[in-house]
Write a protein that holds these residues in place. Sequence first.
Motif, PDB file in Angstrom:
ATOM      1  N   GLN A  58      71.361  14.377 -24.225  1.00 10.65           N
ATOM      2  CA  GLN A  58      72.588  14.706 -24.106  1.00 10.65           C
ATOM      3  C   GLN A  58      72.632  16.276 -23.878  1.00 10.65           C
ATOM      4  O   GLN A  58      73.588  16.783 -23.117  1.00 10.65           O
ATOM      5  CB  GLN A  58      73.276  14.435 -25.565  1.00 10.65           C
ATOM      6  CG  GLN A  58      73.695  13.135 -25.841  1.00 10.65           C
ATOM      7  CD  GLN A  58      74.592  12.664 -24.742  1.00 10.65           C
ATOM      8  OE1 GLN A  58      75.463  13.161 -24.306  1.00 10.65           O
ATOM      9  NE2 GLN A  58      74.385  11.414 -24.428  1.00 10.65           N
ATOM     10  N   SER A  61      71.086  17.248 -20.212  1.00  9.53           N
ATOM     11  CA  SER A  61      72.186  16.631 -19.160  1.00  9.53           C
ATOM     12  C   SER A  61      73.487  17.363 -19.037  1.00  9.53           C
ATOM     13  O   SER A  61      73.999  17.604 -17.774  1.00  9.53           O
ATOM     14  CB  SER A  61      72.490  15.242 -19.307  1.00  9.53           C
ATOM     15  OG  SER A  61      72.960  14.975 -20.519  1.00  9.53           O
ATOM     16  N   ASP A  67      73.450  13.175 -14.829  1.00 12.59           N
ATOM     17  CA  ASP A  67      73.957  11.888 -15.358  1.00 12.59           C
ATOM     18  C   ASP A  67      73.036  11.573 -16.157  1.00 12.59           C
ATOM     19  O   ASP A  67      71.759  11.383 -16.116  1.00 12.59           O
ATOM     20  CB  ASP A  67      73.984  10.917 -14.167  1.00 12.59           C
ATOM     21  CG  ASP A  67      74.293   9.528 -14.917  1.00 12.59           C
ATOM     22  OD1 ASP A  67      75.539   9.145 -15.502  1.00 12.59           O
ATOM     23  OD2 ASP A  67      73.641   8.576 -14.668  1.00 12.59           O
ATOM     24  N   VAL A  68      73.526  11.490 -17.894  1.00 13.31           N
ATOM     25  CA  VAL A  68      72.504  11.137 -18.711  1.00 13.31           C
ATOM     26  C   VAL A  68      71.937   9.757 -18.648  1.00 13.31           C
ATOM     27  O   VAL A  68      70.616   9.757 -19.069  1.00 13.31           O
ATOM     28  CB  VAL A  68      73.269  11.221 -20.275  1.00 13.31           C
ATOM     29  CG1 VAL A  68      74.248  10.244 -20.215  1.00 13.31           C
ATOM     30  CG2 VAL A  68      72.251  11.089 -21.238  1.00 13.31           C
ATOM     31  N   SER A  69      72.453   8.722 -18.230  1.00 13.03           N
ATOM     32  CA  SER A  69      71.668   7.565 -17.764  1.00 13.03           C
ATOM     33  C   SER A  69      70.544   7.540 -17.013  1.00 13.03           C
ATOM     34  O   SER A  69      69.508   7.143 -17.118  1.00 13.03           O
ATOM     35  CB  SER A  69      72.816   6.519 -17.338  1.00 13.03           C
ATOM     36  OG  SER A  69      73.679   6.103 -18.368  1.00 13.03           O
ATOM     37  N   ARG A  70      70.986   8.243 -15.839  1.00 15.89           N
ATOM     38  CA  ARG A  70      69.662   8.491 -14.659  1.00 15.89           C
ATOM     39  C   ARG A  70      68.581   9.321 -15.392  1.00 15.89           C
ATOM     40  O   ARG A  70      67.623   8.796 -14.905  1.00 15.89           O
ATOM     41  CB  ARG A  70      70.521   9.167 -13.577  1.00 15.89           C
ATOM     42  CG  ARG A  70      69.391   9.295 -12.452  1.00 15.89           C
ATOM     43  CD  ARG A  70      69.871   9.950 -10.894  1.00 15.89           C
ATOM     44  NE  ARG A  70      69.085  10.021  -9.993  1.00 15.89           N
ATOM     45  CZ  ARG A  70      68.088  10.957  -9.875  1.00 15.89           C
ATOM     46  NH1 ARG A  70      68.467  12.147 -10.493  1.00 15.89           N
ATOM     47  NH2 ARG A  70      67.481  10.803  -8.705  1.00 15.89           N
ATOM     48  N   LYS A  72      67.628   9.730 -18.448  1.00 15.95           N
ATOM     49  CA  LYS A  72      67.146   8.724 -19.379  1.00 15.95           C
ATOM     50  C   LYS A  72      66.270   7.694 -18.686  1.00 15.95           C
ATOM     51  O   LYS A  72      65.004   7.571 -18.941  1.00 15.95           O
ATOM     52  CB  LYS A  72      67.904   7.914 -20.129  1.00 15.95           C
ATOM     53  CG  LYS A  72      67.223   7.150 -21.306  1.00 15.95           C
ATOM     54  CD  LYS A  72      68.400   6.371 -22.098  1.00 15.95           C
ATOM     55  CE  LYS A  72      67.469   5.510 -23.099  1.00 15.95           C
ATOM     56  NZ  LYS A  72      68.577   4.872 -24.028  1.00 15.95           N
ATOM     57  N   ARG A  73      66.412   6.979 -17.497  1.00 17.68           N
ATOM     58  CA  ARG A  73      65.648   6.209 -16.776  1.00 17.68           C
ATOM     59  C   ARG A  73      64.271   7.057 -16.029  1.00 17.68           C
ATOM     60  O   ARG A  73      63.408   6.380 -16.192  1.00 17.68           O
ATOM     61  CB  ARG A  73      66.482   5.592 -15.623  1.00 17.68           C
ATOM     62  CG  ARG A  73      67.407   4.413 -16.104  1.00 17.68           C
ATOM     63  CD  ARG A  73      67.991   3.632 -14.904  1.00 17.68           C
ATOM     64  NE  ARG A  73      68.814   4.579 -13.641  1.00 17.68           N
ATOM     65  CZ  ARG A  73      69.887   4.709 -13.952  1.00 17.68           C
ATOM     66  NH1 ARG A  73      70.620   4.186 -15.043  1.00 17.68           N
ATOM     67  NH2 ARG A  73      70.286   5.537 -13.060  1.00 17.68           N
ATOM     68  N   GLN A  76      62.037   7.628 -18.916  1.00 18.53           N
ATOM     69  CA  GLN A  76      61.178   6.594 -19.479  1.00 18.53           C
ATOM     70  C   GLN A  76      60.171   6.144 -18.376  1.00 18.53           C
ATOM     71  O   GLN A  76      59.117   5.712 -18.857  1.00 18.53           O
ATOM     72  CB  GLN A  76      62.254   5.399 -19.469  1.00 18.53           C
ATOM     73  CG  GLN A  76      63.233   5.656 -20.936  1.00 18.53           C
ATOM     74  CD  GLN A  76      64.165   4.534 -20.995  1.00 18.53           C
ATOM     75  OE1 GLN A  76      64.798   3.913 -19.962  1.00 18.53           O
ATOM     76  NE2 GLN A  76      64.705   4.356 -22.321  1.00 18.53           N
TER      77      GLN A  76
END
Length: 161
Positions: A58, A61, A67-70, A72-73, A76
């Motif tokens: 959070q 980003s 983009d926080v989702s990107r 995170k991916r 990972q």
Amino acid sequence: MRYSQLFWDFDGTLVDTYPGMVAAFGEALVASGVNDFEIDQDAIYQAMRQHSLGTALQRFSAEYQLDVSRLKRLYQLRAEPRLADAPVVDGAAEILAATVAAGGRNFLLTHRIVRWIVWQRLIWHSIFRGRSRPTMIIRANQIPQACWRYANNMRSSASRP
């Protein structure tokens, strides 16, 4: 009072995952277009260690307008191989084994799915008494339920002849 049921945290307590996590996070930021000169590894470590990976995602980003989702991916993808190779903390296997030798039991509290290779390095069968993984790993969001089940089991076994 003698403690016989010990609950252990995974990251940074039993396995030194933070160096790999921080490096993977920095690589994910670079892959997102952040100049590596701007990345503060110590700030990433502090956010992860004092708070959580979610907080770090959070914070950074928002700071870099990603983009926080990107992010995170990307993290990972880079973290998984590093975490599989994370070293066991010096003395961890010995203290876990000593707990079992003294008649105690070790439980693992974690929010992550732990790979079998890590358990092999912690000498699973000697330090966790060869129990199957599902009974010995308590995910962080299950702590209250697990404690309740344990207390009920203790009461039930105490009432048996």
